[in-house]
Design a protein around this motif. Structure first.
Motif, PDB file in Angstrom:
ATOM      1  N   ALA A   1       4.236  60.657  26.997  1.00 49.16           N
ATOM      2  CA  ALA A   1       4.899  60.479  28.290  1.00 49.16           C
ATOM      3  C   ALA A   1       5.990  61.530  28.503  1.00 49.16           C
ATOM      4  CB  ALA A   1       5.489  59.078  28.390  1.00 49.16           C
ATOM      5  N   PHE A   2       6.512  62.098  27.418  1.00 52.46           N
ATOM      6  CA  PHE A   2       7.544  63.135  27.550  1.00 52.46           C
ATOM      7  C   PHE A   2       7.053  64.317  28.373  1.00 52.46           C
ATOM      8  CE2 PHE A   2       9.880  62.077  23.311  1.00 52.46           C
ATOM      9  CZ  PHE A   2      10.660  61.135  23.960  1.00 52.46           C
ATOM     10  N   GLU A   3       5.799  64.715  28.180  1.00 50.46           N
ATOM     11  CA  GLU A   3       5.310  65.910  28.867  1.00 50.46           C
ATOM     12  C   GLU A   3       5.215  65.711  30.377  1.00 50.46           C
ATOM     13  OE1 GLU A   3       0.537  66.167  28.518  1.00 50.46           O
ATOM     14  OE2 GLU A   3       1.586  66.250  26.598  1.00 50.46           O
ATOM     15  N   ASN A   4       5.092  64.467  30.830  1.00 48.06           N
ATOM     16  CA  ASN A   4       5.066  64.208  32.276  1.00 48.06           C
ATOM     17  C   ASN A   4       6.473  63.988  32.818  1.00 48.06           C
ATOM     18  OD1 ASN A   4       2.249  64.317  32.352  1.00 48.06           O
ATOM     19  ND2 ASN A   4       2.083  62.143  31.856  1.00 48.06           N
ATOM     20  N   LYS A   5       7.317  63.385  32.003  1.00 49.08           N
ATOM     21  CA  LYS A   5       8.646  62.977  32.444  1.00 49.08           C
ATOM     22  C   LYS A   5       9.680  64.105  32.390  1.00 49.08           C
ATOM     23  CE  LYS A   5       9.819  58.882  30.704  1.00 49.08           C
ATOM     24  NZ  LYS A   5      10.490  57.891  29.848  1.00 49.08           N
ATOM     25  N   LEU A   6       9.705  64.856  31.321  1.00 43.45           N
ATOM     26  CA  LEU A   6      10.795  65.793  31.071  1.00 43.45           C
ATOM     27  C   LEU A   6      10.790  67.073  31.900  1.00 43.45           C
ATOM     28  CD1 LEU A   6      11.206  65.423  27.224  1.00 43.45           C
ATOM     29  CD2 LEU A   6      12.579  64.418  29.031  1.00 43.45           C
TER      30      LEU A   6
ATOM     31  N   ARG B   1      18.369  63.911  24.053  1.00 41.53           N
ATOM     32  CA  ARG B   1      18.842  62.859  23.146  1.00 41.53           C
ATOM     33  C   ARG B   1      18.663  61.479  23.777  1.00 41.53           C
ATOM     34  NH1 ARG B   1      24.013  66.045  21.128  1.00 41.53           N
ATOM     35  NH2 ARG B   1      23.074  67.043  19.327  1.00 41.53           N
ATOM     36  N   GLU B   2      19.007  61.372  25.029  1.00 45.13           N
ATOM     37  CA  GLU B   2      18.894  60.076  25.720  1.00 45.13           C
ATOM     38  C   GLU B   2      17.444  59.641  25.855  1.00 45.13           C
ATOM     39  OE1 GLU B   2      20.542  56.778  26.844  1.00 45.13           O
ATOM     40  OE2 GLU B   2      21.740  58.504  26.261  1.00 45.13           O
ATOM     41  N   GLU B   3      16.563  60.552  26.184  1.00 47.74           N
ATOM     42  CA  GLU B   3      15.132  60.237  26.311  1.00 47.74           C
ATOM     43  C   GLU B   3      14.540  59.825  24.962  1.00 47.74           C
ATOM     44  OE1 GLU B   3      13.103  59.908  28.935  1.00 47.74           O
ATOM     45  OE2 GLU B   3      14.778  60.317  30.278  1.00 47.74           O
ATOM     46  N   ILE B   4      14.906  60.546  23.902  1.00 48.51           N
ATOM     47  CA  ILE B   4      14.401  60.207  22.556  1.00 48.51           C
ATOM     48  C   ILE B   4      14.936  58.853  22.128  1.00 48.51           C
ATOM     49  CG2 ILE B   4      14.543  60.857  20.106  1.00 48.51           C
ATOM     50  CD1 ILE B   4      14.421  63.811  21.087  1.00 48.51           C
ATOM     51  N   LYS B   5      16.208  58.586  22.386  1.00 50.22           N
ATOM     52  CA  LYS B   5      16.807  57.293  22.040  1.00 50.22           C
ATOM     53  C   LYS B   5      16.080  56.155  22.764  1.00 50.22           C
ATOM     54  CE  LYS B   5      21.299  54.981  22.155  1.00 50.22           C
ATOM     55  NZ  LYS B   5      22.703  55.124  22.560  1.00 50.22           N
TER      56      LYS B   5
ATOM     57  N   ALA C   1      20.423  75.148  28.596  1.00 57.98           N
ATOM     58  CA  ALA C   1      20.136  74.541  27.292  1.00 57.98           C
ATOM     59  C   ALA C   1      21.202  73.511  26.940  1.00 57.98           C
ATOM     60  CB  ALA C   1      20.063  75.616  26.220  1.00 57.98           C
ATOM     61  N   ALA C   2      22.448  73.800  27.250  1.00 63.14           N
ATOM     62  CA  ALA C   2      23.538  72.866  26.945  1.00 63.14           C
ATOM     63  C   ALA C   2      23.387  71.568  27.739  1.00 63.14           C
ATOM     64  CB  ALA C   2      24.885  73.514  27.235  1.00 63.14           C
ATOM     65  N   GLU C   3      22.845  71.639  28.940  1.00 60.74           N
ATOM     66  CA  GLU C   3      22.649  70.446  29.765  1.00 60.74           C
ATOM     67  C   GLU C   3      21.403  69.666  29.335  1.00 60.74           C
ATOM     68  OE1 GLU C   3      24.504  72.013  34.011  1.00 60.74           O
ATOM     69  OE2 GLU C   3      22.469  72.604  33.442  1.00 60.74           O
TER      70      GLU C   3
END
Length: 167
Positions: A119-124, A141-145, A133-135
């Motif tokens: 789902a990451f590949e569709n969402k992110l 981190r929030e998505e992985i959590k 990169a800093a943003e």
């Protein structure tokens, strides 16, 4: 070895002729049968054949030896029954579960994990477009959590289902 009869081989090995016949019908040679029976005796010394003098010169020793073997076999049997009862008790206490249930749980959780990660590949990409990169780091981190939390919740739910089914 080929010239020896089944009855003679049985006598030499201290087993019934029917044991030899059974193994011959399974396609084993006399040498293979001899190796098999000797290997089994090494694994289970209680099944040692009677000594040659038993039944000839010392009939009382033969009876005593048979009684010892019978007692040893009964003790082994009782120990096995006790171990089976212990395993059943542990299973009843929900300390042990069937391997089939564990396998189903692992397969289910692997499937859930795969779906969450795919789902990451569709969402992110849409959320990260135009970010530096800093943003991106805090967002990742929030998505992985959140993904790990959802996998953990699914794990808890599946374990509860298995626990209820075992009881």
């Amino acid at each position: 070895m080929a010239g020896i009869s089944q009855a003679e081989l049985a006598r030499q090995l201290g087993v019934n002729k029917s044991t030899i016949t059974y193994h011959v019908k399974r396609g084993l040679t006399h040498a293979q049968i001899r190796e098999l029976i000797e290997a089994r005796r090494k694994e289970n010394p209680i099944a040692e054949p009677a000594s040659p003098e038993i039944g000839k010169n010392a009939p009382e020793e033969g009876v005593a030896e048979l009684r010892k073997r019978k007692l040893a076999a009964e003790i082994t049997y009782k120990n096995l029954q006790a171990e089976q009862a212990r395993v059943k008790l542990e299973k009843d206490k929900a300390r042990l579960v069937d391997m089939e249930d564990v396998n189903e749980l692992v397969v289910h959780l692997a499937s859930i994990t795969k779906g969450v990660l795919q789902a990451f590949e569709n969402k992110l990409p849409g959320k990260m477009e135009g970010l530096t990169a800093a943003e991106m780091v805090p967002m990742l981190r929030e998505e992985i959590k959140a993904a790990l939390y959802s996998i953990a919740e699914e794990s808890r739910a599946q374990i509860k289902i298995i626990s209820r089914a075992e009881q």
